[in-house]
Design a protein around this motif. Structure first.
Motif, PDB file in Angstrom:
ATOM      1  N   GLY A 107     -11.347  29.899 -32.412  1.00  0.00           N
ATOM      2  CA  GLY A 107     -11.905  30.566 -31.241  1.00  0.00           C
ATOM      3  C   GLY A 107     -12.176  29.600 -30.110  1.00  0.00           C
ATOM      4  O   GLY A 107     -11.910  29.912 -28.938  1.00  0.00           O
ATOM      5  N   ALA A 108     -12.721  28.415 -30.440  1.00  0.00           N
ATOM      6  CA  ALA A 108     -12.989  27.424 -29.394  1.00  0.00           C
ATOM      7  C   ALA A 108     -11.700  26.977 -28.734  1.00  0.00           C
ATOM      8  O   ALA A 108     -11.630  26.837 -27.502  1.00  0.00           O
ATOM      9  CB  ALA A 108     -13.723  26.228 -29.999  1.00  0.00           C
ATOM     10  N   PHE A 109     -10.666  26.778 -29.517  1.00  0.00           N
ATOM     11  CA  PHE A 109      -9.370  26.362 -28.957  1.00  0.00           C
ATOM     12  C   PHE A 109      -8.812  27.438 -28.029  1.00  0.00           C
ATOM     13  O   PHE A 109      -8.404  27.157 -26.898  1.00  0.00           O
ATOM     14  CB  PHE A 109      -8.380  26.074 -30.087  1.00  0.00           C
ATOM     15  N   VAL A 110      -8.827  28.694 -28.489  1.00  0.00           N
ATOM     16  CA  VAL A 110      -8.299  29.802 -27.683  1.00  0.00           C
ATOM     17  C   VAL A 110      -9.122  29.969 -26.405  1.00  0.00           C
ATOM     18  O   VAL A 110      -8.574  30.139 -25.304  1.00  0.00           O
ATOM     19  CB  VAL A 110      -8.306  31.110 -28.498  1.00  0.00           C
ATOM     20  N   VAL A 165      -9.666  29.797 -20.513  1.00  0.00           N
ATOM     21  CA  VAL A 165     -10.879  30.042 -19.752  1.00  0.00           C
ATOM     22  C   VAL A 165     -10.591  30.496 -18.322  1.00  0.00           C
ATOM     23  O   VAL A 165     -11.301  31.324 -17.761  1.00  0.00           O
ATOM     24  CB  VAL A 165     -11.778  28.782 -19.748  1.00  0.00           C
ATOM     25  N   GLY A 166      -9.542  29.985 -17.701  1.00  0.00           N
ATOM     26  CA  GLY A 166      -9.258  30.360 -16.323  1.00  0.00           C
ATOM     27  C   GLY A 166      -8.252  31.469 -16.173  1.00  0.00           C
ATOM     28  O   GLY A 166      -7.894  31.846 -15.055  1.00  0.00           O
ATOM     29  N   ALA A 167      -7.780  31.997 -17.282  1.00  0.00           N
ATOM     30  CA  ALA A 167      -6.740  33.025 -17.235  1.00  0.00           C
ATOM     31  C   ALA A 167      -7.350  34.417 -17.365  1.00  0.00           C
ATOM     32  O   ALA A 167      -8.307  34.612 -18.107  1.00  0.00           O
ATOM     33  CB  ALA A 167      -5.725  32.795 -18.354  1.00  0.00           C
ATOM     34  N   PRO A 168      -6.810  35.406 -16.659  1.00  0.00           N
ATOM     35  CA  PRO A 168      -7.305  36.773 -16.825  1.00  0.00           C
ATOM     36  C   PRO A 168      -6.826  37.367 -18.141  1.00  0.00           C
ATOM     37  O   PRO A 168      -5.948  36.819 -18.803  1.00  0.00           O
ATOM     38  CB  PRO A 168      -6.692  37.512 -15.629  1.00  0.00           C
ATOM     39  N   GLY A 174     -11.330  34.663 -28.043  1.00  0.00           N
ATOM     40  CA  GLY A 174     -11.748  33.336 -28.486  1.00  0.00           C
ATOM     41  C   GLY A 174     -13.251  33.195 -28.528  1.00  0.00           C
ATOM     42  O   GLY A 174     -13.815  32.637 -29.477  1.00  0.00           O
ATOM     43  N   SER A 175     -13.937  33.711 -27.518  1.00  0.00           N
ATOM     44  CA  SER A 175     -15.395  33.612 -27.465  1.00  0.00           C
ATOM     45  C   SER A 175     -16.053  34.400 -28.592  1.00  0.00           C
ATOM     46  O   SER A 175     -17.039  33.956 -29.182  1.00  0.00           O
ATOM     47  CB  SER A 175     -15.904  34.113 -26.108  1.00  0.00           C
TER      48      SER A 175
END
Length: 495
Positions: A90-93, A98-101, A108-109
């Motif tokens: 999840g952290a990797f994803v 993070v900046g993608a819609p 991931g979160s």
């Protein structure tokens, strides 16, 4: 296993490295999430907090349900492996997207949060192997170290806090693995909490119990403070640490008074709310320090409270901690949404928003003063029972020989105004019947049994099956040896 007792007579705590490391990881993850992850992700993904919180509540509710009804299906290695995998993947994803819609960041979160929620449960189980005084000591030092470390991370590359965000949960899970294995084995060997709690409510308090309600209200204040996105920087973060240390030592070092910490934390958070009048930025630093100190104390109380529950119930600790944490997340979500509502009102009228803030603060005070009158977090934890100490079903001692059981039940039913069906259930309870046997004997559902038992306990002023049996024994006429209704006492196992 030692049970945490709220008394200054507890011996001086010995240091447990595993318990301390688990507590440190729990606090570190939370502070990094609040100070580094949420401020960025909330701006890019407005619903991230709500989505992850709802996901965490659902996961914890599932764990609580399984642990209370089918503890035998909880496998230590499988759950630990899944939690570590969810956290790392999840952290990797999340960091990659993070900046993608789109939903990828939300996924991931949620995975990170699910992994951490299991880590929090098992960390509290590990802390719960200590006495309450030791729990307070370990959690207090861990909170100070984690908060100080998080504050210093402001001067380090962003990769450092992000690494803590991804690794804190897995580290806690690995360190807590021995404790988790013991707790799961004890839970599997004990009768299910859902069955035992019908006749012994102390093993699993109802979700409407003031203990769980207080957790929701307490964490609502925490969630409300998160909405301000307040960050204490140098030198105010030193003030936060000093306030926390003062309250922690004064309230819990000797007497373990969680109620005092709870109330002081509430006062500090209220102060932070009042100095945050919309449109006034003069006290931003003071507001940040107050909210951070209050939030730190609130989270400390939460961890100690959950570990105290686990200390009281070796067999039922997993279910108790999972359900309490689900209530906590609901409270945080509620507080955050209420804050969002206040901010929305502020866009139309700052005075109306301030009035609403004052109203919310007064409601919080009213709850503490009125609803919690006579209530104590310490006492609520102390009243939790283990369904099966050391994995052995609890014996229920039924009345002594030559007691007129039927006469005793008839007398109690008439005196306390029981219905005919409640009288039947009473007769089975004083015989030592468990939930399953009552269902079978009366051909009624589990929920119907629970309803009748709850009504009987309320009318007779009892809190457990053993109290009811004792009452019947004291109030019953003694039958002659030849009486067809005389009862020869025996011992039955709950379940």
């Amino acid at each position: 296993m030692p049970h945490g007792k709220v008394t200054s007579a507890d011996p001086a705590p010995t240091w447990d490295k595993r318990a301390f490391l688990c507590a440190l990881m729990v606090f570190l993850y939370t502070f990094v999430l609040d100070d580094f992850v949420l401020p960025v992700s909330n701006g890019l993904h407005p619903l991230m907090f709500e989505v992850t919180t709802v996901g965490g509540v659902g996961f914890l509710a599932l764990i609580g349900l399984l642990a209370s009804r089918r503890p035998d299906v909880l496998d230590n290695d499988w759950f630990n492996g899944c939690a570590v995998t969810c956290s790392l993947a999840g952290a990797f994803v999340a960091l990659e997207s993070v900046g993608a819609p789109g939903p990828l960041y939300y996924l991931g979160s949620v995975l990170v949060d699910v992994g951490f929620e299991w880590a929090l449960v098992v960390a509290c189980l590990t802390l719960g192997e200590l006495r309450l005084r030791a729990i307070c000591a370990h959690a207090g030092v861990a909170a100070l170290v984690a908060y100080g470390g998080t504050a210093l991370m402001q001067y380090l590359p962003l990769a450092v806090p992000l690494a803590c965000y991804g690794l804190a949960g897995p580290v806690a899970v690995v360190v807590a693995a021995p404790s988790t294995r013991r707790r799961l084995a004890a839970a599997a060997a004990a009768p299910p909490l859902a069955d035992v709690s019908v006749t012994r409510p102390g093993v699993l308090p109802s979700l409407t119990n003031l203990l769980f309600v207080s957790i929701v209200v307490l964490m609502s204040a925490f969630g409300y403070s998160l909405g301000y996105d307040a960050h204490a920087t140098m030198p105010l973060f030193l003030v936060v640490m000093a306030v926390f240390a003062l309250v922690w030592v004064a309230a819990t070092w000797r007497s373990q008074d969680l109620d005092l910490v709870y109330k002081v934390a509430g006062i500090i958070v209220l102060f932070g709310m009042f100095v945050s009048h919309p449109g006034v930025g003069s006290f931003a630093g003071l507001q940040a320090a107050a909210l951070k100190a209050g939030a730190l104390l609130v989270y400390y109380v939460e961890v100690v409270l959950y570990a105290g529950m686990a200390a009281r119930s070796r067999s039922g600790g997993i279910a108790l901690v999972a359900l309490a944490n689900a209530a906590s997340l609901l409270g945080i979500l509620l507080g955050s949404e209420v804050h969002g509502g206040v901010q929305l009102v502020a866009t139309f009228s700052e005075n109306a928003a301030y009035l609403l803030t004052v109203t919310i603060a007064c409601a919080f005070v009213a709850f503490i003063v009125l609803a919690q009158r006579g209530f104590s977090l310490n006492r609520a934890v102390a009243e939790i029972e283990d369904p099966a100490p050391d994995g052995v079903p609890v014996p229920v001692v039924v009345p002594a020989p030559a007691v007129d059981l039927r006469g005793a039940c008839a007398a109690l039913a008439e005196e306390y105004g029981l219905t005919p069906r409640e009288s039947e259930v009473l007769g089975l309870l004083v015989k030592g019947y468990g939930t399953a046997r009552m269902e079978e004997a009366l051909v009624i559902s589990r929920n119907t049994v629970k309803t009748h038992v709850r009504h009987i306990y309320a009318k007779l002023g009892c809190h457990s099956q053993q109290e009811l049996i004792d009452l019947a024994e004291k109030s019953s006429p003694v039958a002659s040896p030849e009486s067809p209704h005389s009862f020869q006492g025996d011992i039955t196992l709950e379940g």
